[in-house]
Design a protein around this motif. Sequence first.
Motif, mmCIF file in Angstrom:
data_model
loop_
_atom_site.group_PDB
_atom_site.id
_atom_site.type_symbol
_atom_site.label_atom_id
_atom_site.label_comp_id
_atom_site.label_asym_id
_atom_site.label_seq_id
_atom_site.Cartn_x
_atom_site.Cartn_y
_atom_site.Cartn_z
ATOM 1 N N GLY A 123 -10.926 16.035 -8.459
ATOM 2 C CA GLY A 123 -11.439 16.981 -9.448
ATOM 3 C C GLY A 123 -12.836 16.633 -9.921
ATOM 4 O O GLY A 123 -13.666 17.523 -10.125
ATOM 5 N N LEU A 124 -13.103 15.335 -10.061
ATOM 6 C CA LEU A 124 -14.445 14.931 -10.504
ATOM 7 C C LEU A 124 -15.489 15.355 -9.472
ATOM 8 O O LEU A 124 -16.557 15.865 -9.829
ATOM 9 C CB LEU A 124 -14.501 13.412 -10.714
ATOM 10 N N LEU B 253 3.814 1.549 -1.297
ATOM 11 C CA LEU B 253 4.438 1.737 -2.605
ATOM 12 C C LEU B 253 3.519 2.433 -3.592
ATOM 13 O O LEU B 253 3.977 3.198 -4.436
ATOM 14 C CB LEU B 253 4.874 0.376 -3.176
ATOM 15 N N ILE B 254 2.220 2.140 -3.501
ATOM 16 C CA ILE B 254 1.351 2.738 -4.515
ATOM 17 C C ILE B 254 0.859 4.125 -4.115
ATOM 18 O O ILE B 254 0.156 4.771 -4.886
ATOM 19 C CB ILE B 254 0.144 1.832 -4.874
ATOM 20 N N TYR C 269 0.837 -1.207 0.000
ATOM 21 C CA TYR C 269 0.000 0.000 0.000
ATOM 22 C C TYR C 269 0.865 1.248 0.000
ATOM 23 O O TYR C 269 0.559 2.239 -0.658
ATOM 24 C CB TYR C 269 -0.922 0.014 1.217
ATOM 25 N N PRO D 284 2.350 7.164 -3.981
ATOM 26 C CA PRO D 284 2.588 8.270 -4.928
ATOM 27 C C PRO D 284 1.668 8.217 -6.141
ATOM 28 O O PRO D 284 1.127 9.251 -6.549
ATOM 29 C CB PRO D 284 4.046 8.058 -5.352
ATOM 30 N N GLY D 285 1.481 7.017 -6.679
ATOM 31 C CA GLY D 285 0.597 6.879 -7.832
ATOM 32 C C GLY D 285 -0.834 7.255 -7.495
ATOM 33 O O GLY D 285 -1.515 7.955 -8.246
ATOM 34 N N VAL D 286 -1.285 6.787 -6.291
ATOM 35 C CA VAL D 286 -2.653 7.106 -5.871
ATOM 36 C C VAL D 286 -2.824 8.615 -5.737
ATOM 37 O O VAL D 286 -3.812 9.194 -6.191
ATOM 38 C CB VAL D 286 -2.984 6.391 -4.541
ATOM 39 N N LEU D 287 -1.817 9.276 -5.133
ATOM 40 C CA LEU D 287 -1.887 10.730 -4.971
ATOM 41 C C LEU D 287 -1.972 11.425 -6.322
ATOM 42 O O LEU D 287 -2.746 12.356 -6.518
ATOM 43 C CB LEU D 287 -0.662 11.238 -4.199
ATOM 44 N N LEU D 288 -1.145 10.952 -7.259
ATOM 45 C CA LEU D 288 -1.100 11.572 -8.590
ATOM 46 C C LEU D 288 -2.477 11.518 -9.240
ATOM 47 O O LEU D 288 -2.997 12.519 -9.747
ATOM 48 C CB LEU D 288 -0.068 10.843 -9.453
ATOM 49 N N VAL D 289 -3.074 10.322 -9.211
ATOM 50 C CA VAL D 289 -4.363 10.152 -9.884
ATOM 51 C C VAL D 289 -5.478 10.835 -9.093
ATOM 52 O O VAL D 289 -6.532 11.169 -9.644
ATOM 53 C CB VAL D 289 -4.649 8.655 -10.112
ATOM 54 N N SER D 290 -5.209 11.088 -7.777
ATOM 55 C CA SER D 290 -6.253 11.701 -6.951
ATOM 56 C C SER D 290 -6.624 13.092 -7.447
ATOM 57 O O SER D 290 -7.723 13.568 -7.172
ATOM 58 C CB SER D 290 -5.808 11.771 -5.493
ATOM 59 N N PHE D 291 -5.729 13.742 -8.212
ATOM 60 C CA PHE D 291 -6.089 15.019 -8.827
ATOM 61 C C PHE D 291 -7.381 14.859 -9.613
ATOM 62 O O PHE D 291 -8.280 15.700 -9.537
ATOM 63 C CB PHE D 291 -4.982 15.477 -9.784
ATOM 64 N N LEU D 292 -7.436 13.780 -10.386
ATOM 65 C CA LEU D 292 -8.615 13.572 -11.220
ATOM 66 C C LEU D 292 -9.813 13.153 -10.379
ATOM 67 O O LEU D 292 -10.934 13.589 -10.603
ATOM 68 C CB LEU D 292 -8.330 12.510 -12.288
ATOM 69 N N PHE D 293 -9.546 12.286 -9.385
ATOM 70 C CA PHE D 293 -10.638 11.788 -8.555
ATOM 71 C C PHE D 293 -11.276 12.932 -7.777
ATOM 72 O O PHE D 293 -12.491 13.135 -7.805
ATOM 73 C CB PHE D 293 -10.092 10.707 -7.613
#
Lengths: 320, 281
Positions: free
Chosen positions: A57-58, A43-44, A41, A46-55
Amino acid sequence: MSIDNNQRLQNLKWRVMDRLIAAKETLPREWYQSQPNWLGYVLIVPGVLLVSFLFVGLLLLAGYSVLTFDPIEFIVYEFTLENWRNFLTTEAYYRIFARTVGMATLITVLAVAMALPYAYLTVRTENAVLRKLLLVCLFVPFFTGVIVRAYGWMIILGQNGLVNTGLGVFGIGPIRLIGTEHGVIIGLLQIMIPFAIIMIAPAIQNIDRSLELAASSLGSNRLETFWYVVLPLAAPGIAGATIVVFTLTSATYAIPALVGGGRVDFISNVIYRALFNMANYPLAATFSISLVVVSSIIVLGIFRSIGTGTLGVTEGGTHE
Amino acid sequence: MSREPGTGLSHSLSRLSRKLPGNRPIISGVILLQIVFLMLPTIIVFIVSFQPGDIVRFPPDGFSLSWYAEIPEQDQYISALYRSVVAALFCTLFSIPIGILTAIGLMRYDLRFSNLFQIYFLLPFTVPLVVSGVILMIIFGELGYIGQLWTVGLALTIINIPFMIWSVTSRVNALDPNLENAAKNLGSDELQTFVNVTLPAIMPGVVTGSLIMFVLGLNEFLVSLIITTTNNVTLPVVIYTAIRSNISPLIAAVASIYVLVAFIAVLVSDRLVGLEELLSS
């Protein structure tokens, strides 16, 4: 000299490694020796944070879509359903939405149909030169970008363009292609076919060649083999291609704006105008949310019926 | 099966000719048309850029490099190209560690809701690009960062990260965990194992992913159109604005940079990992 440098580089590498290992060893021993599952958990994150912009944002957009638009103050933080009413009752918006979905469906079907033989031949041909040619002709347009290709189509389809010059030789034309749906379909297809091929090819690669040979030795011809063996087994790739091409087409902006000349608007063009010409953020948010909802429903429908296909990251069966 | 060089060539040529029109005339014809269809817009931009006159016409009225000679004087194109390269580099470098960590986290650990995580990491693909643009414009706008170049780099990372995760994931899948266990068994430290065994094994995936991230970043248009101002506008947006007003061969010369980049990218990826590899990841 170079050996000396090499030696120094090696020394540096060892020193850095030693430091890192020392740093690591200040952590509790069981963290790195047995590698607890929660490390996954971490490890992922940074990736989750990055994509959270979109989440995030929606959610933000959904919020914006119920705020009040004011021509002077732009956004008033008051709840209203006016944007949704405006969107659902204005026929012009309706028509553009219907055109977007309709064109996206048409382009998806055509692109997938045209990608299938191309992907099949690329994967299965025994001729190395032919394969290389097919691969180059796939990746060069893919890497050229939408704008440059839209520009190319404007030169080809324009009033004095390649097509009309060619037709002029036979005394036909000139025919108008810029600013028509035909022009937009041609331009979009060329953008989308490479995506479809890239999604379908891995699925064809995974098909056991002997199944096709078995079919043909049992008396089925090439077309039958393709239809009854290759097509069903390529379903994951077709699903992936359908999803990618549909979402990309339904959000397309450049081809309608340039090749369509503003006459064949898609929903993206309307969103852009709502943002920059009217500064009506709530309305733009309303359109955006509607687009997401419609394309999610279609994508989920494909997920349900054929699976995530080549889009799923576990593809290839890794979970032991 | 031993044959002389000459007969080998004619043999493969006759095989090629049998492959092409004779054997499956319809399929070959369709594929040939598709090749032309796919390549034409790219090639035509390149051809037009060598035209001496300032009107695009067919057949071209001559050959000249005069439009290329004008590019260095066009400050708007040069600075936009510079910004595009910086943003694409930013997104490539930023996505490498994130891609590696995410791929290992997703593949090597037994996460709960792993299906949910997978759908989550597909958000950049399932959220339409125009919506991603609106979202990022609102977020960067609220935070007051609109107009700064790094926002473009960050936006490119967000919308293209699945490409990096994919290509690394396929390599993590292909790596036999026993190799890592063997290294540890032979006395290698966990970190050493990662640096000396795991990283080299997933490197081809990282290279493929980086290449795709960089080229797509260089080409990205729609999100940049929405989130950039005149301060940080990138080359595709500048070209878009220019072709809306006229289609002078000067823009074709500028756009040919992209055609060149595309050919170089294809060549480089063919040398580094093979184009087939690009297709299978």
